[in-house]
Design a protein around this motif. Structure first.
Motif, PDB file in Angstrom:
ATOM      1  N   GLU A  24     -89.533-105.629  63.281  1.00 38.19           N
ATOM      2  CA  GLU A  24     -89.426-105.256  64.836  1.00 38.19           C
ATOM      3  C   GLU A  24     -88.331-104.365  65.046  1.00 38.19           C
ATOM      4  N   ARG A  25     -87.425-103.811  64.288  1.00 37.50           N
ATOM      5  CA  ARG A  25     -86.476-103.307  64.435  1.00 37.50           C
ATOM      6  C   ARG A  25     -86.425-101.827  63.832  1.00 37.50           C
ATOM      7  N   HIS A  26     -87.731-101.478  63.244  1.00 34.64           N
ATOM      8  CA  HIS A  26     -88.126-100.308  62.627  1.00 34.64           C
ATOM      9  C   HIS A  26     -88.094 -99.171  63.542  1.00 34.64           C
ATOM     10  N   THR A  27     -86.850 -98.451  63.638  1.00 36.04           N
ATOM     11  CA  THR A  27     -86.826 -97.399  64.857  1.00 36.04           C
ATOM     12  C   THR A  27     -87.822 -96.363  64.653  1.00 36.04           C
ATOM     13  N   PRO A  28     -87.877 -95.440  63.358  1.00 35.62           N
ATOM     14  CA  PRO A  28     -88.894 -94.622  63.337  1.00 35.62           C
ATOM     15  C   PRO A  28     -90.327 -94.825  63.786  1.00 35.62           C
ATOM     16  N   ALA A  29     -90.705 -96.141  63.266  1.00 38.78           N
ATOM     17  CA  ALA A  29     -92.258 -96.584  63.653  1.00 38.78           C
ATOM     18  C   ALA A  29     -92.310 -96.857  65.401  1.00 38.78           C
ATOM     19  N   LEU A  30     -91.284 -97.290  65.816  1.00 38.65           N
ATOM     20  CA  LEU A  30     -91.420 -97.475  67.388  1.00 38.65           C
ATOM     21  C   LEU A  30     -91.418 -96.396  68.148  1.00 38.65           C
ATOM     22  N   SER A  31     -90.557 -95.419  67.601  1.00 40.53           N
ATOM     23  CA  SER A  31     -90.257 -94.115  68.029  1.00 40.53           C
ATOM     24  C   SER A  31     -91.747 -93.462  68.308  1.00 40.53           C
ATOM     25  N   ARG A  32     -92.253 -93.436  67.068  1.00 45.54           N
ATOM     26  CA  ARG A  32     -93.604 -92.816  66.800  1.00 45.54           C
ATOM     27  C   ARG A  32     -94.777 -93.398  67.949  1.00 45.54           C
ATOM     28  N   LEU A  33     -94.508 -94.787  67.648  1.00 47.46           N
ATOM     29  CA  LEU A  33     -95.626 -95.234  68.383  1.00 47.46           C
ATOM     30  C   LEU A  33     -95.321 -94.803  70.032  1.00 47.46           C
ATOM     31  N   ALA A  34     -94.202 -94.814  70.638  1.00 44.13           N
ATOM     32  CA  ALA A  34     -93.939 -94.419  71.821  1.00 44.13           C
ATOM     33  C   ALA A  34     -94.530 -93.017  72.035  1.00 44.13           C
ATOM     34  N   ILE A  53     -97.266 -91.698  70.672  1.00 40.96           N
ATOM     35  CA  ILE A  53     -98.443 -91.696  71.046  1.00 40.96           C
ATOM     36  C   ILE A  53     -98.967 -92.541  72.167  1.00 40.96           C
ATOM     37  N   TYR A  54     -98.154 -93.328  72.334  1.00 36.14           N
ATOM     38  CA  TYR A  54     -98.726 -94.197  73.783  1.00 36.14           C
ATOM     39  C   TYR A  54     -98.281 -93.224  74.836  1.00 36.14           C
ATOM     40  N   LEU A  55     -97.151 -92.363  74.956  1.00 36.13           N
ATOM     41  CA  LEU A  55     -96.950 -91.587  75.977  1.00 36.13           C
ATOM     42  C   LEU A  55     -98.111 -90.220  76.136  1.00 36.13           C
ATOM     43  N   ALA A  56     -98.420 -89.831  74.987  1.00 39.19           N
ATOM     44  CA  ALA A  56     -99.395 -88.968  74.889  1.00 39.19           C
ATOM     45  C   ALA A  56    -100.754 -89.083  75.299  1.00 39.19           C
ATOM     46  N   ASN A  57    -101.016 -90.728  75.373  1.00 42.87           N
ATOM     47  CA  ASN A  57    -102.256 -90.942  75.874  1.00 42.87           C
ATOM     48  C   ASN A  57    -102.340 -92.001  77.007  1.00 42.87           C
ATOM     49  N   GLY A  58    -101.110 -91.728  77.741  1.00 38.00           N
ATOM     50  CA  GLY A  58    -101.443 -92.309  79.193  1.00 38.00           C
ATOM     51  C   GLY A  58    -101.028 -93.831  79.230  1.00 38.00           C
ATOM     52  N   ARG A  59    -100.595 -94.285  77.933  1.00 38.75           N
ATOM     53  CA  ARG A  59    -100.242 -95.792  77.779  1.00 38.75           C
ATOM     54  C   ARG A  59     -98.763 -96.203  78.063  1.00 38.75           C
ATOM     55  N   TYR A  60     -98.463 -95.991  79.392  1.00 39.76           N
ATOM     56  CA  TYR A  60     -97.144 -95.919  79.739  1.00 39.76           C
ATOM     57  C   TYR A  60     -96.302 -97.009  79.483  1.00 39.76           C
ATOM     58  N   GLU A  61     -96.788 -98.290  79.887  1.00 41.91           N
ATOM     59  CA  GLU A  61     -96.208 -99.611  79.759  1.00 41.91           C
ATOM     60  C   GLU A  61     -95.946 -99.699  78.347  1.00 41.91           C
ATOM     61  N   GLN A  62     -96.831 -99.438  77.587  1.00 42.66           N
ATOM     62  CA  GLN A  62     -96.694 -99.847  76.146  1.00 42.66           C
ATOM     63  C   GLN A  62     -95.347 -98.925  75.524  1.00 42.66           C
ATOM     64  N   ALA A  63     -95.479 -97.491  76.076  1.00 37.00           N
ATOM     65  CA  ALA A  63     -94.646 -96.643  75.494  1.00 37.00           C
ATOM     66  C   ALA A  63     -93.110 -97.164  76.018  1.00 37.00           C
ATOM     67  N   ILE A  64     -93.115 -97.552  77.096  1.00 37.57           N
ATOM     68  CA  ILE A  64     -91.766 -98.203  77.649  1.00 37.57           C
ATOM     69  C   ILE A  64     -91.429 -99.504  76.711  1.00 37.57           C
TER      70      ILE A  64
END
Length: 194
Positions: free
Chosen positions: A75-85, A87-98
């Motif tokens: 749960e602390r894998h920063t690169p994976a979390l950052s990349r997920l964010a 993807i979420y930002l690009a797809n309008g999934r703002y709460e998930q990005a946050i």
């Protein structure tokens, strides 16, 4: 050689998968990584390498699956979390990005422009106060960088807070290293002053 000696060596299988990935031999890379995950389903290196392969192949759904699995394992894998964010930002999934960006802040490594990215998500959701707060945090972390100040100026300008917007633009111009960016900011300042 390690696999010849010990066929169940997860580190060696992941290493081979990563090596084949470097040489753009995707099928072989995936085969070794899948084998590593059969032996150790908790191999974060295998899941994250699979995510990188899917990113390179522009297979976003598979990439997201691998990134989510990586974060489930660590749960602390920063690169994976950052990349997920991203993807979420690009797809309008703002709460998930946050959520992903907030989790990344607790990760093991620093994340570039995290507060600017949070501000983008909050702005897109219409939460101007939270967006402003995040931009101010970014400015505190990177006071000699023009972009966060320019973004804050734009946000303040949209809210009709013109004096504050001009102040931020002037400061952004002072710290701008790139001549082209400086010219753009000067034009924006002239526009809101005129």
């Amino acid at each position: 050689r390690a696999i010849e000696m010990e066929g169940e060596n997860v580190l060696a299988l992941v290493g081979l998968g990563q090596t084949y990935k470097l040489f753009d031999q995707t099928e072989q890379a995936i085969a070794y990584l899948d084998r590593a995950l059969e032996i150790d389903p908790e191999s974060v290196d295998a899941t994250y390498t699979l995510a990188l392969i899917h990113l390179a192949d522009n297979e976003i759904e598979k990439e997201v699956e691998a990134l989510i699995r990586t974060v489930e394992i660590d749960e602390r894998h920063t690169p994976a979390l950052s990349r997920l964010a991203d993807i979420y930002l690009a797809n309008g999934r703002y709460e998930q990005a946050i959520s992903a960006l907030n989790a990344a802040q607790a990760g093991r490594t620093p994340v570039d422009h995290i507060h600017t990215r949070l501000a983008d998500a909050y702005y897109s959701m219409g939460n101007m106060a939270a967006a402003e707060e995040e931009l101010r945090r970014e400015i505190t972390l990177r006071p000699r960088t023009a972009a966060p100040r320019a973004n804050l100026a734009r946000l303040l300008s949209e809210q009709g807070r013109m004096d504050e917007a001009r102040t931020e633009l002037r400061q952004a111009i002072q710290v701008a290293q790139d001549g082209q960016l400086r010219s753009l900011l000067e034009r924006e300042l002239a526009r809101i002053e005129g």
